[in-house]
Design an enzyme around this catalytic site. Structure first.
Site, PDB file in Angstrom:
ATOM      1  CB  CYS A   6      50.993  32.170  40.608  1.00  0.00           C
ATOM      2  SG  CYS A   6      50.109  30.982  39.605  1.00  0.00           S
ATOM      3  CG  HIS A  50      53.544  27.668  41.158  1.00  0.00           C
ATOM      4  ND1 HIS A  50      52.637  26.762  41.652  1.00  0.00           N
ATOM      5  CD2 HIS A  50      52.820  28.566  40.447  1.00  0.00           C
ATOM      6  CE1 HIS A  50      51.418  27.104  41.271  1.00  0.00           C
ATOM      7  NE2 HIS A  50      51.490  28.185  40.549  1.00  0.00           N
TER       8      HIS A  50
HETATM    9  N1  LIG Z   1      45.361  30.257  42.853  1.00  0.00           N
HETATM   10  C1  LIG Z   1      46.477  30.893  42.504  1.00  0.00           C
HETATM   11  O1  LIG Z   1      47.614  30.456  42.804  1.00  0.00           O
HETATM   12  C2  LIG Z   1      46.421  32.187  41.724  1.00  0.00           C
HETATM   13  C3  LIG Z   1      47.602  32.906  41.582  1.00  0.00           C
HETATM   14  C4  LIG Z   1      47.590  34.104  40.882  1.00  0.00           C
HETATM   15  C5  LIG Z   1      46.412  34.553  40.344  1.00  0.00           C
HETATM   16  N2  LIG Z   1      45.258  33.817  40.473  1.00  0.00           N
HETATM   17  C6  LIG Z   1      44.027  34.386  39.896  1.00  0.00           C
HETATM   18  O2  LIG Z   1      43.229  34.875  40.981  1.00  0.00           O
HETATM   19  C7  LIG Z   1      41.841  34.718  40.656  1.00  0.00           C
HETATM   20  C8  LIG Z   1      41.155  33.884  41.741  1.00  0.00           C
HETATM   21  O3  LIG Z   1      41.745  32.598  41.768  1.00  0.00           O
HETATM   22  P1  LIG Z   1      41.394  31.525  42.889  1.00  0.00           P
HETATM   23  O4  LIG Z   1      42.398  30.466  42.724  1.00  0.00           O
HETATM   24  O5  LIG Z   1      41.231  32.163  44.214  1.00  0.00           O
HETATM   25  O6  LIG Z   1      39.938  31.012  42.386  1.00  0.00           O
HETATM   26  P2  LIG Z   1      38.769  30.313  43.216  1.00  0.00           P
HETATM   27  O7  LIG Z   1      39.302  29.582  44.397  1.00  0.00           O
HETATM   28  O8  LIG Z   1      37.979  29.542  42.218  1.00  0.00           O
HETATM   29  O9  LIG Z   1      37.852  31.535  43.751  1.00  0.00           O
HETATM   30  C9  LIG Z   1      37.058  32.342  42.893  1.00  0.00           C
HETATM   31  C10 LIG Z   1      36.351  33.446  43.662  1.00  0.00           C
HETATM   32  O10 LIG Z   1      35.581  34.238  42.743  1.00  0.00           O
HETATM   33  C11 LIG Z   1      34.206  34.221  43.108  1.00  0.00           C
HETATM   34  N3  LIG Z   1      33.381  34.151  41.890  1.00  0.00           N
HETATM   35  C12 LIG Z   1      33.258  33.108  41.031  1.00  0.00           C
HETATM   36  N4  LIG Z   1      32.360  33.417  40.052  1.00  0.00           N
HETATM   37  C13 LIG Z   1      31.906  34.659  40.328  1.00  0.00           C
HETATM   38  C14 LIG Z   1      30.949  35.526  39.723  1.00  0.00           C
HETATM   39  N5  LIG Z   1      30.273  35.148  38.628  1.00  0.00           N
HETATM   40  N6  LIG Z   1      30.725  36.734  40.275  1.00  0.00           N
HETATM   41  C15 LIG Z   1      31.376  37.119  41.388  1.00  0.00           C
HETATM   42  N7  LIG Z   1      32.290  36.350  42.027  1.00  0.00           N
HETATM   43  C16 LIG Z   1      32.548  35.122  41.509  1.00  0.00           C
HETATM   44  C17 LIG Z   1      34.015  32.954  43.952  1.00  0.00           C
HETATM   45  O11 LIG Z   1      32.909  33.153  44.798  1.00  0.00           O
HETATM   46  P3  LIG Z   1      31.936  31.916  45.253  1.00  0.00           P
HETATM   47  O12 LIG Z   1      32.662  31.197  46.363  1.00  0.00           O
HETATM   48  O13 LIG Z   1      30.722  32.625  45.739  1.00  0.00           O
HETATM   49  O14 LIG Z   1      31.717  31.057  44.053  1.00  0.00           O
HETATM   50  C18 LIG Z   1      35.360  32.949  44.720  1.00  0.00           C
HETATM   51  O15 LIG Z   1      35.290  33.865  45.787  1.00  0.00           O
HETATM   52  C19 LIG Z   1      41.785  34.088  39.256  1.00  0.00           C
HETATM   53  O16 LIG Z   1      41.664  35.093  38.285  1.00  0.00           O
HETATM   54  C20 LIG Z   1      43.140  33.392  39.152  1.00  0.00           C
HETATM   55  O17 LIG Z   1      43.567  33.219  37.827  1.00  0.00           O
HETATM   56  C21 LIG Z   1      45.226  32.653  41.170  1.00  0.00           C
END
Ligand SMILES: NC(=O)c1ccc[n+]([C@@H]2O[C@H](COP(=O)([O-])OP(=O)(O)OC[C@H]3O[C@@H](n4cnc5c(N)ncnc54)[C@H](OP(=O)(O)O)[C@@H]3O)[C@@H](O)[C@H]2O)c1
Length: 346
Positions: free
Chosen positions: A146, A239
């Site tokens: 990001c 950011h």
């Molecule tokens: N946040 C950002 O700004 C951003 C930017 C670019 C990329 N990313 C990337 O995008 C991805 C998601 O980030 P996020 O910030 O949205 O994270 P997050 O809020 O922690 O959400 C994680 C998601 O994955 C699911 N999950 C967790 N463990 C799992 C498992 N064992 N099996 C299947 N599903 C599972 C969770 O479901 P439950 O609710 O059921 O636990 C939730 O839907 C990451 O790889 C991160 O590095 C994030």
């Protein structure tokens, strides 16, 4: 075209839903998350944290397991934690799904494009190489980290016009970048944390791949030096980054502003539904960009640049701001999928 979101309950998953409900090309057919959520109605499973209300279309959808056999869609947008993505995304690609991933798991694999639709649309041709290499019917393309997303959009017109020798990037990254409940409130309130695990390496390498040249078989990375210093700050979304640039050819500050202001690319020419009119907005005020005021520029898809000025060591410096879960994640992926559809690469 039917599409699904994996990791639909998380920070990025919610942004996907916000952008896919009522999309002119896509119909949201399935939502999936962990076993904690699978089997529940989305409205019960998700703790909705966006400013907009949870769309009524998804409230009663059943959350599925992250399993290709249980998902009905052509494209899956993946917002899974990286370690889960590493395991399941190839299974989806093998089963013929187009995976638009936000996870870092496959970004640096040689046959996986890291796409910013305005910067390297031609890298999508690498998907044919990938399918051949891996024997998949489907494929994986990814979003960048990001922070580098905002930086690279702002650097692209500079790279094309002047060439780049070296870049220093200091990031001030929002807490939503760590997902929901990612950084404890006791750690970040009234504080700055000068460390984000694995972040600096991503910022120092991914941009070179994105700005690299596709020779028909592989990507030859751009040849310049990048040094990054990454910080977490108590901002919710957006950011902010200080960028210092040394170019190969010299240009005046006015020329730098002009190439940034005039930057348009294929998504703008094709009038893709979520393409911002101006990918880069240049502000002249002495105190912009600011996350609270500028993160939703171009519905979160434009990056805002300000304070472009000479630097006493390198050539010039500026501040850039990009919305981390929109331009740096879900919005960028959706725009990439629009590009694939419109250019008939799928
Ligand atoms: N946040 C950002 O700004 C951003 C930017 C670019 C990329 N990313 C990337 O995008 C991805 C998601 O980030 P996020 O910030 O949205 O994270 P997050 O809020 O922690 O959400 C994680 C998601 O994955 C699911 N999950 C967790 N463990 C799992 C498992 N064992 N099996 C299947 N599903 C599972 C969770 O479901 P439950 O609710 O059921 O636990 C939730 O839907 C990451 O790889 C991160 O590095 C994030």
């Amino acid at each position: 075209m039917e599409v699904a979101v994996l990791g639909a309950t998380g920070m990025v998953g919610q942004r996907f839903i916000e952008r896919l409900v009522n999309h002119p090309f896509f119909e949201l057919s399935d939502l999936a998350a962990s076993s904690r959520s699978a089997g529940k109605k989305y409205g019960e499973a998700a703790r909705w944290v966006l400013d907009s209300a949870m769309p009524k279309e998804v409230k009663n959808m059943s959350v599925r397991e992250v399993d290709p056999k249980k998902i009905n869609a052509e494209i899956v947008f993946s917002a899974l934690p990286s370690e889960i993505a590493r395991e399941v995304e190839p299974k989806f690609a093998e089963e013929g799904f187009i995976v638009a991933s936000n996870a870092s798991a496959y970004r640096m694999e040689k046959d996986v494009p890291v796409l910013i639709p305005e910067v390297n649309p031609e890298h999508l041709d690498l998907l044919e190489v990938q399918k051949e290499n891996r024997g998949w019917d489907g494929c994986i393309f990814t979003d960048p980290n990001c922070s580098i997303a905002a930086a690279v959009v702002s650097l692209k017109p500079i790279y094309d016009k002047f060439g780049i020798k070296s870049v220093f990037i200091t990031t001030m990254q929002a807490v939503s970048g760590a997902g929901y409940a990612g950084v404890p409130s006791m750690a970040i309130t009234d504080n700055v944390i000068p460390f984000i695990k694995n972040e600096e390496k991503k910022v120092e390498t991914e941009g070179l791949k994105i700005l690299g040249r596709f020779d028909g078989k592989k990507i030859i990375p751009a040849n310049f030096r990048v040094s990054a210093s990454c910080n977490r700050v108590p901002v919710l979304d957006g950011h902010t980054e200080s960028i210092f640039v040394e170019t190969r050819k010299k240009g005046s500050i006015e020329e730098v502003k002009k190439v940034m202001k005039n930057f348009r690319s294929l998504p703008q020419k094709l009038k893709l539904p979520t393409a911002p009119e101006n990918p880069i907005i240049v502000r002249e005020e002495e105190d912009r960009p600011q996350p609270r005021l500028d993160r939703y520029a171009g519905k979160g898809m434009a990056v805002t640049v300000g304070r472009i000025r000479e630097d006493s060591i390198l050539d010039f410096k500026y501040t850039v701001l990009g919305h981390n879960t929109i331009r740096g994640a879900a919005g960028n992926s959706v725009l990439g999928a629009e590009l694939l559809v419109k250019t008939k690469k799928i």
